[in-house]
Design a protein around this motif. Structure first.
Motif, PDB file in Angstrom:
ATOM      1  N   ASP A  75      37.924 -23.712 -15.023  1.00  0.00           N
ATOM      2  CA  ASP A  75      37.680 -22.757 -13.943  1.00  0.00           C
ATOM      3  C   ASP A  75      37.117 -23.517 -12.741  1.00  0.00           C
ATOM      4  OD1 ASP A  75      36.800 -20.800 -12.183  1.00  0.00           O
ATOM      5  OD2 ASP A  75      35.810 -19.598 -13.730  1.00  0.00           O
ATOM      6  N   ARG A  77      35.849 -22.608 -10.149  1.00  0.00           N
ATOM      7  CA  ARG A  77      34.669 -21.977  -9.542  1.00  0.00           C
ATOM      8  C   ARG A  77      33.383 -22.430 -10.223  1.00  0.00           C
ATOM      9  NH1 ARG A  77      36.985 -16.135 -10.492  1.00  0.00           N
ATOM     10  NH2 ARG A  77      37.314 -17.278 -12.423  1.00  0.00           N
ATOM     11  N   GLN A  78      33.517 -23.110 -11.353  1.00  0.00           N
ATOM     12  CA  GLN A  78      32.364 -23.549 -12.134  1.00  0.00           C
ATOM     13  C   GLN A  78      32.150 -25.062 -11.972  1.00  0.00           C
ATOM     14  OE1 GLN A  78      30.375 -21.369 -13.751  1.00  0.00           O
ATOM     15  NE2 GLN A  78      31.724 -19.844 -12.808  1.00  0.00           N
ATOM     16  N   PRO A  90      31.563 -27.379  -8.063  1.00  0.00           N
ATOM     17  CA  PRO A  90      32.831 -26.651  -8.193  1.00  0.00           C
ATOM     18  C   PRO A  90      33.887 -27.124  -7.187  1.00  0.00           C
ATOM     19  CG  PRO A  90      30.996 -25.126  -8.280  1.00  0.00           C
ATOM     20  CD  PRO A  90      30.424 -26.469  -7.906  1.00  0.00           C
ATOM     21  N   ALA A  95      33.542 -21.130  -4.226  1.00  0.00           N
ATOM     22  CA  ALA A  95      32.291 -21.400  -4.939  1.00  0.00           C
ATOM     23  C   ALA A  95      31.508 -22.564  -4.335  1.00  0.00           C
ATOM     24  CB  ALA A  95      32.580 -21.700  -6.411  1.00  0.00           C
TER      25      ALA A  95
END
Length: 138
Positions: A75, A77-78, A90, A95
């Protein structure tokens, strides 16, 4: 004495550097790499789906299956983590607003990470697809 071909190569490479120096947004970087990819393939259009598939594609390096997601996580966004356990912020601009805003850094990390994972430079088409995917991530 510089040949005509040498002069053209020098001019083309300096245009690439200037163009990258101007790109300061994810959209501008996408446009840059998409333009580069159209030189060999005039019909090229960046694809977020191909970008995600490229990011997740497993290859064998030193007897191990790796992908971009090995360090960055699945992911974008992480946060992720390097093999030396250092944190990676990220990838997705949603993000991490600083992501994809420094063209020199983007090119540096493409060069390093593509070599680490794929044992080669990434193509302009792969870069465009990848950025198209990151821009789309919400």
């Amino acid at each position: 004495m510089m040949t005509r071909l040498s002069a053209l190569i020098l001019l083309a490479s300096s245009l690439f550097v200037v163009d990258l120096a101007v790109a300061a947004t994810p959209s501008a970087l996408l446009q840059h790499y998409q333009t580069e990819a159209r030189r060999p393939d005039p019909a090229f259009t960046a694809s977020a789906e191909r970008g995600q598939a490229f990011f997740l594609r497993q290859v064998t390096r030193d007897g191990k299956q790796v992908s971009c997601a090995t360090c960055h996580g699945r992911d974008p966004r992480q946060p992720g983590e390097t093999r030396a356990f250092r944190p990676i912020r990220p990838l997705a601009p949603v993000a991490n607003p600083e992501r994809l805003t420094d063209a020199k850094k983007v090119e540096k990390w493409f060069r390093r990470n593509c070599d680490d994972v794929h044992a080669r430079e990434c193509t302009a088409a792969e870069k465009a697809d990848f950025i198209a995917w990151l821009i789309r991530v919400k």
